[in-house]
Design a protein around this motif. Sequence first.
Motif, PDB file in Angstrom:
ATOM      1  N   UNK A 142     -77.683 -54.602  -1.835  1.00 35.72           N
ATOM      2  CA  UNK A 142     -76.471 -54.335  -1.067  1.00 35.72           C
ATOM      3  C   UNK A 142     -75.606 -55.581  -1.053  1.00 35.72           C
ATOM      4  N   UNK A 143     -74.277 -55.424  -1.176  1.00 38.89           N
ATOM      5  CA  UNK A 143     -73.387 -56.588  -1.168  1.00 38.89           C
ATOM      6  C   UNK A 143     -73.584 -57.426   0.094  1.00 38.89           C
ATOM      7  N   UNK A 144     -73.689 -58.735  -0.094  1.00 40.35           N
ATOM      8  CA  UNK A 144     -73.818 -59.651   1.026  1.00 40.35           C
ATOM      9  C   UNK A 144     -75.231 -59.770   1.576  1.00 40.35           C
ATOM     10  N   UNK A 145     -76.193 -59.101   0.975  1.00 40.48           N
ATOM     11  CA  UNK A 145     -77.571 -59.205   1.461  1.00 40.48           C
ATOM     12  C   UNK A 145     -78.450 -59.829   0.387  1.00 40.48           C
ATOM     13  N   UNK A 146     -79.443 -60.550   0.841  1.00 39.81           N
ATOM     14  CA  UNK A 146     -80.412 -61.141  -0.079  1.00 39.81           C
ATOM     15  C   UNK A 146     -81.525 -60.131  -0.317  1.00 39.81           C
ATOM     16  N   UNK A 147     -81.984 -59.955  -1.552  1.00 39.59           N
ATOM     17  CA  UNK A 147     -83.113 -59.049  -1.790  1.00 39.59           C
ATOM     18  C   UNK A 147     -84.371 -59.628  -1.160  1.00 39.59           C
ATOM     19  N   UNK A 148     -85.253 -58.765  -0.663  1.00 41.81           N
ATOM     20  CA  UNK A 148     -86.487 -59.250  -0.052  1.00 41.81           C
ATOM     21  C   UNK A 148     -87.534 -59.567  -1.117  1.00 41.81           C
ATOM     22  N   UNK A 149     -87.417 -58.948  -2.279  1.00 36.84           N
ATOM     23  CA  UNK A 149     -88.348 -59.193  -3.377  1.00 36.84           C
ATOM     24  C   UNK A 149     -87.545 -59.388  -4.658  1.00 36.84           C
ATOM     25  N   UNK A 150     -87.939 -60.370  -5.447  1.00 34.98           N
ATOM     26  CA  UNK A 150     -87.317 -60.599  -6.751  1.00 34.98           C
ATOM     27  C   UNK A 150     -88.432 -60.531  -7.798  1.00 34.98           C
TER      28      UNK A 150
END
Length: 86
Positions: free
Chosen positions: A3-11
């Motif tokens: 989502x725009x402006x959010x950091x992914x919880x898993x990469x």
Amino acid sequence: MEHPGSEPSVVITPYPDGPLLVRGAFLLRAPDGTPIEPGRSTIALCRCGMSAIKPFCDGTHKVTGFRAASGRDPGPEPAGVDAPPV
């Protein structure tokens, strides 16, 4: 999907000719739902299928000559979708 402006919880990063590197807050489960304790916050998951410590990578891919790209594998077209003309 990110989502725009959010950091992914898993990469998850597929390494060329190597494992999938997983970083972040993740849960790892066996097919029956049993939790698999990763022991750390960054893990390498086997892609070659030859690791002695599956699902984790033990480096066996290096001696077996495993080859895989680091990007998406185009694979076959989904059923019902015509391939583009060559």
